[in-house]
Design a protein around this motif. Structure first.
Motif, mmCIF file in Angstrom:
data_model
loop_
_atom_site.group_PDB
_atom_site.id
_atom_site.type_symbol
_atom_site.label_atom_id
_atom_site.label_comp_id
_atom_site.label_asym_id
_atom_site.label_seq_id
_atom_site.Cartn_x
_atom_site.Cartn_y
_atom_site.Cartn_z
ATOM 1 N N VAL A 1 -1.443 -0.782 25.944
ATOM 2 C CA VAL A 1 -1.626 -1.182 27.463
ATOM 3 C C VAL A 1 -0.668 -2.086 28.006
ATOM 4 C CG1 VAL A 1 -3.133 -2.208 29.207
ATOM 5 C CG2 VAL A 1 -3.997 -0.873 27.095
ATOM 6 N N HIS A 2 0.128 -1.652 29.050
ATOM 7 C CA HIS A 2 1.104 -2.336 29.828
ATOM 8 C C HIS A 2 0.646 -2.568 31.109
ATOM 9 C CE1 HIS A 2 4.040 -0.758 26.753
ATOM 10 N NE2 HIS A 2 3.189 0.420 26.842
ATOM 11 N N ARG A 3 0.428 -3.935 31.589
ATOM 12 C CA ARG A 3 0.017 -4.345 32.712
ATOM 13 C C ARG A 3 1.129 -5.234 33.478
ATOM 14 N NH1 ARG A 3 -5.378 -7.286 32.402
ATOM 15 N NH2 ARG A 3 -5.427 -6.855 34.691
ATOM 16 N N ASP A 4 1.998 -5.995 33.011
ATOM 17 C CA ASP A 4 2.898 -6.590 33.816
ATOM 18 C C ASP A 4 4.162 -5.921 34.284
ATOM 19 O OD1 ASP A 4 1.207 -8.785 33.641
ATOM 20 O OD2 ASP A 4 1.909 -9.573 31.777
ATOM 21 N N VAL B 1 7.189 17.476 45.219
ATOM 22 C CA VAL B 1 7.073 16.858 46.567
ATOM 23 C C VAL B 1 7.150 17.994 47.384
ATOM 24 C CG1 VAL B 1 7.514 15.221 48.088
ATOM 25 C CG2 VAL B 1 8.047 14.660 45.765
ATOM 26 N N GLN B 2 7.802 18.990 47.539
ATOM 27 C CA GLN B 2 7.746 20.063 48.631
ATOM 28 C C GLN B 2 6.659 20.919 48.542
ATOM 29 O OE1 GLN B 2 11.656 21.894 48.051
ATOM 30 N NE2 GLN B 2 12.726 20.123 49.136
ATOM 31 N N GLU B 3 6.203 21.067 47.204
ATOM 32 C CA GLU B 3 4.829 21.872 47.211
ATOM 33 C C GLU B 3 3.709 21.307 47.338
ATOM 34 O OE1 GLU B 3 5.136 23.208 43.127
ATOM 35 O OE2 GLU B 3 6.785 24.825 43.541
ATOM 36 N N ASN B 4 3.689 19.943 46.980
ATOM 37 C CA ASN B 4 2.475 19.020 47.222
ATOM 38 C C ASN B 4 2.974 17.483 47.730
ATOM 39 O OD1 ASN B 4 0.075 17.483 47.029
ATOM 40 N ND2 ASN B 4 -0.369 17.700 44.993
ATOM 41 N N PRO B 5 2.903 17.217 48.938
ATOM 42 C CA PRO B 5 3.446 15.965 49.905
ATOM 43 C C PRO B 5 2.807 14.761 49.138
ATOM 44 C CG PRO B 5 3.077 17.724 51.245
ATOM 45 C CD PRO B 5 2.482 18.102 50.145
ATOM 46 N N ALA B 6 1.669 15.040 48.457
ATOM 47 C CA ALA B 6 0.976 13.778 48.029
ATOM 48 C C ALA B 6 1.524 13.349 46.684
ATOM 49 C CB ALA B 6 -0.773 14.334 47.484
ATOM 50 N N TYR B 7 2.451 14.286 46.084
ATOM 51 C CA TYR B 7 3.091 13.679 44.979
ATOM 52 C C TYR B 7 4.316 12.663 45.386
ATOM 53 C CZ TYR B 7 4.675 14.356 39.936
ATOM 54 O OH TYR B 7 4.984 14.333 38.634
ATOM 55 N N LEU B 8 4.713 12.515 46.748
ATOM 56 C CA LEU B 8 5.643 11.690 47.055
ATOM 57 C C LEU B 8 5.609 10.330 46.401
ATOM 58 C CD1 LEU B 8 8.293 11.036 48.846
ATOM 59 C CD2 LEU B 8 6.655 10.520 50.512
ATOM 60 N N SER B 9 4.559 9.839 46.428
ATOM 61 C CA SER B 9 4.298 8.390 46.025
ATOM 62 C C SER B 9 4.616 8.273 44.631
ATOM 63 C CB SER B 9 3.021 7.791 46.378
ATOM 64 O OG SER B 9 1.841 8.491 45.943
ATOM 65 N N VAL B 10 4.178 9.445 43.808
ATOM 66 C CA VAL B 10 4.548 9.361 42.315
ATOM 67 C C VAL B 10 5.882 9.434 41.915
ATOM 68 C CG1 VAL B 10 4.136 10.315 40.302
ATOM 69 C CG2 VAL B 10 2.354 10.300 42.008
ATOM 70 N N VAL B 11 6.566 10.053 42.591
ATOM 71 C CA VAL B 11 8.145 9.923 42.333
ATOM 72 C C VAL B 11 8.655 8.783 42.994
ATOM 73 C CG1 VAL B 11 10.307 11.125 43.066
ATOM 74 C CG2 VAL B 11 7.953 12.567 42.515
ATOM 75 N N LEU B 12 8.259 8.414 44.187
ATOM 76 C CA LEU B 12 8.869 7.072 44.948
ATOM 77 C C LEU B 12 8.551 5.803 43.943
ATOM 78 C CD1 LEU B 12 10.388 5.711 47.375
ATOM 79 C CD2 LEU B 12 8.287 5.864 48.386
ATOM 80 N N LEU B 13 7.394 5.617 43.460
ATOM 81 C CA LEU B 13 7.178 4.692 42.633
ATOM 82 C C LEU B 13 7.930 4.626 41.350
ATOM 83 C CD1 LEU B 13 3.189 4.303 43.423
ATOM 84 C CD2 LEU B 13 5.111 2.755 43.854
ATOM 85 N N GLY B 14 8.203 5.743 40.744
ATOM 86 C CA GLY B 14 8.902 6.039 39.644
ATOM 87 C C GLY B 14 10.438 5.617 39.549
ATOM 88 N N ARG B 15 10.877 5.295 41.022
ATOM 89 C CA ARG B 15 11.977 5.247 41.112
ATOM 90 C C ARG B 15 12.291 3.581 41.225
ATOM 91 N NH1 ARG B 15 15.916 8.939 42.768
ATOM 92 N NH2 ARG B 15 16.945 7.237 44.205
ATOM 93 N N VAL B 16 11.178 3.064 41.993
ATOM 94 C CA VAL B 16 11.265 1.559 42.242
ATOM 95 C C VAL B 16 10.756 0.586 41.359
ATOM 96 C CG1 VAL B 16 11.412 2.081 44.989
ATOM 97 C CG2 VAL B 16 9.429 1.290 43.868
ATOM 98 N N ILE B 17 9.839 0.946 40.438
ATOM 99 C CA ILE B 17 9.171 0.188 39.380
ATOM 100 C C ILE B 17 10.250 -0.015 38.195
ATOM 101 C CG2 ILE B 17 7.484 -0.171 37.448
ATOM 102 C CD1 ILE B 17 5.490 1.307 39.410
ATOM 103 N N THR B 18 10.854 -1.353 38.206
ATOM 104 C CA THR B 18 11.858 -1.388 37.206
ATOM 105 C C THR B 18 11.487 -1.737 35.903
ATOM 106 O OG1 THR B 18 12.322 -3.596 38.038
ATOM 107 C CG2 THR B 18 13.595 -2.062 39.119
ATOM 108 N N ARG B 19 10.230 -2.301 35.663
ATOM 109 C CA ARG B 19 9.819 -2.796 34.231
ATOM 110 C C ARG B 19 8.408 -2.750 34.505
ATOM 111 N NH1 ARG B 19 7.684 -7.135 32.159
ATOM 112 N NH2 ARG B 19 7.654 -8.164 33.957
ATOM 113 N N LEU B 20 7.833 -2.224 33.152
ATOM 114 C CA LEU B 20 6.171 -2.324 33.151
ATOM 115 C C LEU B 20 5.995 -2.401 31.491
ATOM 116 C CD1 LEU B 20 3.505 -1.555 34.170
ATOM 117 C CD2 LEU B 20 3.839 0.770 33.789
ATOM 118 N N GLY B 21 5.566 -3.640 31.408
ATOM 119 C CA GLY B 21 5.278 -4.128 30.017
ATOM 120 C C GLY B 21 6.409 -4.033 29.159
ATOM 121 N N SER B 22 6.221 -3.338 28.217
ATOM 122 C CA SER B 22 7.317 -3.341 27.047
ATOM 123 C C SER B 22 8.141 -1.840 26.961
ATOM 124 C CB SER B 22 7.019 -3.416 25.629
ATOM 125 O OG SER B 22 6.091 -2.698 25.250
#
Length: 180
Positions: free
Chosen positions: A78-81, A101-122
């Protein structure tokens, strides 16, 4: 008590100055009437020591967070920090070209968060596949945290105690779901 007129160093309108006997004996370094009056009550325009330069402004670009539940990897860890960085214009534009994202605009936040989260646990790398497999409560937390960080520049707000009127800061991001 008599007031005397003093001209500014560069010449100009007369300005009133207090006589030396007006210096309170309670001032630091005052040994009696008149002691220290030159520095304590300097006339406007008189030479004084320059004020110290303000500290340089540092922009906070990374913000730590703790997921409410945590991401569970393939090994069951489990990775929390984690740490999220400020988004750039590119971070918000590039996902718009993603076919998911073009097929499903709700997927935008998933792709965007994948770009800006620089660290998650180990985890060695955080990408949209990691975000895609998070619990819904963690995704909602990260979406809210992203908005707070990028809209305000930080997740703290200055407030005042309603009882004692003392100012203090509160953390808006919260470390658990529902805290704010």
């Amino acid at each position: 008590m008599r007031r005397t007129a003093v001209r500014a160093a560069a010449g100009g309108e007369p300005q009133e100055a207090l006589p030396a006997t007006a210096v309170p004996a309670s001032l630091p370094g005052a040994d009696g009437p008149g002691a220290g009056s030159a520095s304590a009550f300097a006339a406007p325009g008189a030479a004084t020591a320059p004020a110290p330069a303000p500290a340089p402004y540092r922009l906070q670009t990374e913000f730590p967070f703790e997921l409410p539940r945590g991401y569970v990897d393939d090994a069951g860890t489990v990775h929390r920090d984690g740490v999220m960085r400020l988004a750039t214009a590119r971070d918000e534009l590039v996902p718009l070209r993603d076919i998911r994202v073009q097929e499903n605009p709700a997927y935008l936040s998933v792709v965007l968060l994948g770009r800006v989260i620089t660290r998650l646990g180990s985890l060695p790398l955080v990408h949209d596949g990691v975000v895609e497999n998070m619990f819904a409560s963690d995704l909602a937390f990260l979406q809210d945290f992203y908005r707070q960080v990028n809209a305000e520049g930080h997740t703290r707000a200055s407030v005042q105690c309603p009882h004692c009127s003392e100012p203090f800061e509160v953390e808006l991001g919260g470390s658990r779901l529902g805290e704010s």
